[in-house]
Design a protein around this motif. Structure first.
Motif, PDB file in Angstrom:
ATOM      1  N   ALA A   1      12.457  49.214  50.390  1.00 12.02           N
ATOM      2  CA  ALA A   1      12.213  48.393  49.195  1.00 12.02           C
ATOM      3  C   ALA A   1      11.782  49.296  48.054  1.00 12.02           C
ATOM      4  O   ALA A   1      11.272  50.400  48.272  1.00 12.02           O
ATOM      5  CB  ALA A   1      11.126  47.360  49.475  1.00 12.02           C
ATOM      6  N   VAL A   2      12.008  48.823  46.847  1.00 11.01           N
ATOM      7  CA  VAL A   2      11.557  49.579  45.675  1.00 11.01           C
ATOM      8  C   VAL A   2      11.206  48.585  44.567  1.00 11.01           C
ATOM      9  O   VAL A   2      11.795  47.499  44.492  1.00 11.01           O
ATOM     10  CB  VAL A   2      12.638  50.578  45.193  1.00 11.01           C
ATOM     11  CG1 VAL A   2      13.889  49.857  44.680  1.00 11.01           C
ATOM     12  CG2 VAL A   2      12.089  51.512  44.116  1.00 11.01           C
ATOM     13  N   GLY A   3      10.220  48.930  43.764  1.00 10.24           N
ATOM     14  CA  GLY A   3       9.832  48.021  42.687  1.00 10.24           C
ATOM     15  C   GLY A   3       8.703  48.604  41.862  1.00 10.24           C
ATOM     16  O   GLY A   3       8.407  49.801  41.955  1.00 10.24           O
ATOM     17  N   VAL A   4       8.096  47.745  41.080  1.00  7.79           N
ATOM     18  CA  VAL A   4       7.051  48.199  40.159  1.00  7.79           C
ATOM     19  C   VAL A   4       5.936  47.162  40.126  1.00  7.79           C
ATOM     20  O   VAL A   4       6.212  45.964  40.098  1.00  7.79           O
ATOM     21  CB  VAL A   4       7.642  48.381  38.738  1.00  7.79           C
ATOM     22  CG1 VAL A   4       6.551  48.697  37.742  1.00  7.79           C
ATOM     23  CG2 VAL A   4       8.693  49.488  38.725  1.00  7.79           C
TER      24      VAL A   4
ATOM     25  N   LYS B   1      13.943  63.913  35.052  1.00  7.76           N
ATOM     26  CA  LYS B   1      13.949  62.548  35.609  1.00  7.76           C
ATOM     27  C   LYS B   1      15.339  62.166  36.122  1.00  7.76           C
ATOM     28  O   LYS B   1      15.486  61.550  37.178  1.00  7.76           O
ATOM     29  CB  LYS B   1      13.533  61.540  34.528  1.00  7.76           C
ATOM     30  CG  LYS B   1      12.079  61.639  34.125  1.00  7.76           C
ATOM     31  CD  LYS B   1      11.252  60.565  34.809  1.00  7.76           C
ATOM     32  CE  LYS B   1       9.771  60.736  34.513  1.00  7.76           C
ATOM     33  NZ  LYS B   1       8.921  60.164  35.577  1.00  7.76           N
ATOM     34  N   ALA B   2      16.370  62.521  35.317  1.00  8.09           N
ATOM     35  CA  ALA B   2      17.738  62.122  35.662  1.00  8.09           C
ATOM     36  C   ALA B   2      18.182  62.782  36.963  1.00  8.09           C
ATOM     37  O   ALA B   2      18.814  62.148  37.820  1.00  8.09           O
ATOM     38  CB  ALA B   2      18.688  62.488  34.523  1.00  8.09           C
ATOM     39  N   GLN B   3      17.827  64.078  37.133  1.00 10.66           N
ATOM     40  CA  GLN B   3      18.211  64.784  38.356  1.00 10.66           C
ATOM     41  C   GLN B   3      17.507  64.179  39.580  1.00 10.66           C
ATOM     42  O   GLN B   3      18.121  64.014  40.641  1.00 10.66           O
ATOM     43  CB  GLN B   3      17.850  66.271  38.246  1.00 10.66           C
ATOM     44  CG  GLN B   3      18.757  67.043  37.285  1.00 10.66           C
ATOM     45  CD  GLN B   3      18.231  68.452  37.048  1.00 10.66           C
ATOM     46  OE1 GLN B   3      17.193  68.633  36.413  1.00 10.66           O
ATOM     47  NE2 GLN B   3      18.940  69.443  37.565  1.00 10.66           N
TER      48      GLN B   3
ATOM     49  N   PRO C   1      12.836  51.011  36.784  1.00  9.63           N
ATOM     50  CA  PRO C   1      12.694  52.128  35.851  1.00  9.63           C
ATOM     51  C   PRO C   1      12.474  53.449  36.590  1.00  9.63           C
ATOM     52  O   PRO C   1      12.427  53.464  37.822  1.00  9.63           O
ATOM     53  CB  PRO C   1      11.450  51.725  35.047  1.00  9.63           C
ATOM     54  CG  PRO C   1      10.642  50.894  35.972  1.00  9.63           C
ATOM     55  CD  PRO C   1      11.630  50.159  36.835  1.00  9.63           C
ATOM     56  N   ALA C   2      12.294  54.536  35.832  1.00  7.16           N
ATOM     57  CA  ALA C   2      12.131  55.869  36.425  1.00  7.16           C
ATOM     58  C   ALA C   2      10.938  55.914  37.384  1.00  7.16           C
ATOM     59  O   ALA C   2      10.977  56.625  38.386  1.00  7.16           O
ATOM     60  CB  ALA C   2      11.960  56.915  35.321  1.00  7.16           C
ATOM     61  N   ASP C   3       9.880  55.127  37.100  1.00  3.94           N
ATOM     62  CA  ASP C   3       8.705  55.122  37.985  1.00  3.94           C
ATOM     63  C   ASP C   3       9.088  54.675  39.391  1.00  3.94           C
ATOM     64  O   ASP C   3       8.509  55.135  40.376  1.00  3.94           O
ATOM     65  CB  ASP C   3       7.628  54.171  37.446  1.00  3.94           C
ATOM     66  CG  ASP C   3       7.398  54.348  35.970  1.00  3.94           C
ATOM     67  OD1 ASP C   3       6.374  54.924  35.601  1.00  3.94           O
ATOM     68  OD2 ASP C   3       8.258  53.910  35.188  1.00  3.94           O
TER      69      ASP C   3
END
Lengths: 178, 178
Positions: free
Chosen positions: B30-33, B120-122, B139-141
């Motif tokens: 899972a992923v989120g903020v 960040k992009a890499q 997002p990037a975080d």
């Protein structure tokens, strides 16, 4: 009004509880220090600080908690630990619905000694006098926690008036909260 | 091994959960903020972060939590908030007895891209590839939190060996813990 002051630190959190209201006599309820072992991992130290702060709140049931506002002009490593310890103290108070106030070191010094540049000894001496103690509380973190509580008791009415005044003025979009 | 990575911040805490072990395929769980309102008081924001992190731990039951180690070379105001948010994440994990690991941003970048100076992009691109995702997490975080979890899965065995080796050597009195 009963205020618990917390002078945050990973190694020592000063804690001091004071009863009083602006213009009335102050009374010390309790003072002490929550300590954590220097060689423990940071996460574990934060758990010990949480436990200690919870015990202080349970024992003395303050109406508000005043925490020293952390600045970073000092040693970087120390400041990180102080910010983390302050976060735990703020969290413990806020999740019980207690108001949390932050005061800077110079606000605290100015409140209890009349000068924002007073040294530790002057703060300790004034805390001793204001609370009619036999001797200055030791260590200095404990005296600082009492000074924070006194500062809050004296500043809270003015801060509340300011907050109400600000809330009444619509804030321009994009401005940072104060 | 299931690792929850947390990229701490007062406004946005990236959270990412990854299953894997060194040398095996990785899988995103899972992923989120976890977000908190910018105009809320800091103490209240810390309560919201605590609630959010607790929910993530409850939902995904990680074996370990990896948190980005905070440095202060950046903007002072941001760093204080980051240190406070990281304290709450560490506290939530440690009081449940979960191991808490800290990795620096450059350790994370080096682990997932091979270079400690990757942008960040890499990092986002490598996380996408390593976890076989359709597109980089936003997002990037959120991507950073997954990178932290991956970094921990790969570094944990080496860190454990180091820790055991250090524990076997008596530490000279007065030395700081590592």
């Amino acid at each position: 009004m009963r205020v618990m002051g917390v002078d945050p630190g990973l190694t020592r959190c000063g804690v001091g509880v004071v009863d009083g209201s602006a213009g009335r006599r102050l009374g010390m309820v309790a003072v002490g220090v929550v300590r954590t072992p220097v060689n423990a991992e940071t996460a574990q130290r934060l758990v010990l600080i949480e436990r200690g702060v919870e015990e202080w709140i349970d024992a003395h049931r303050p109406d508000a908690v005043a925490v020293e506002r952390v600045f970073s002009q000092h040693n970087v490593r120390t400041v990180m630990g102080t910010a983390q310890a302050s976060a735990v103290a703020m969290l413990c108070a806020a999740r019980r619905g207690l108001p949390v106030a932050l005061h800077t070191p110079s606000e605290v010094k100015a409140a209890v000694t009349g000068s924002g540049r007073a040294d530790k000894a002057q703060v300790g001496a004034m805390v001793t006098r204001l609370l009619r103690l036999a001797e200055p509380p030791r260590p200095a973190d404990a005296a600082d926690a009492l000074a924070l509580a006194i500062c809050h008791i004296w500043r809270a009415p003015a801060q509340d008036r300011l907050r109400r005044a600000r809330a009444a003025v619509p804030r321009p979009k994009g401005t940072l909260p104060s």
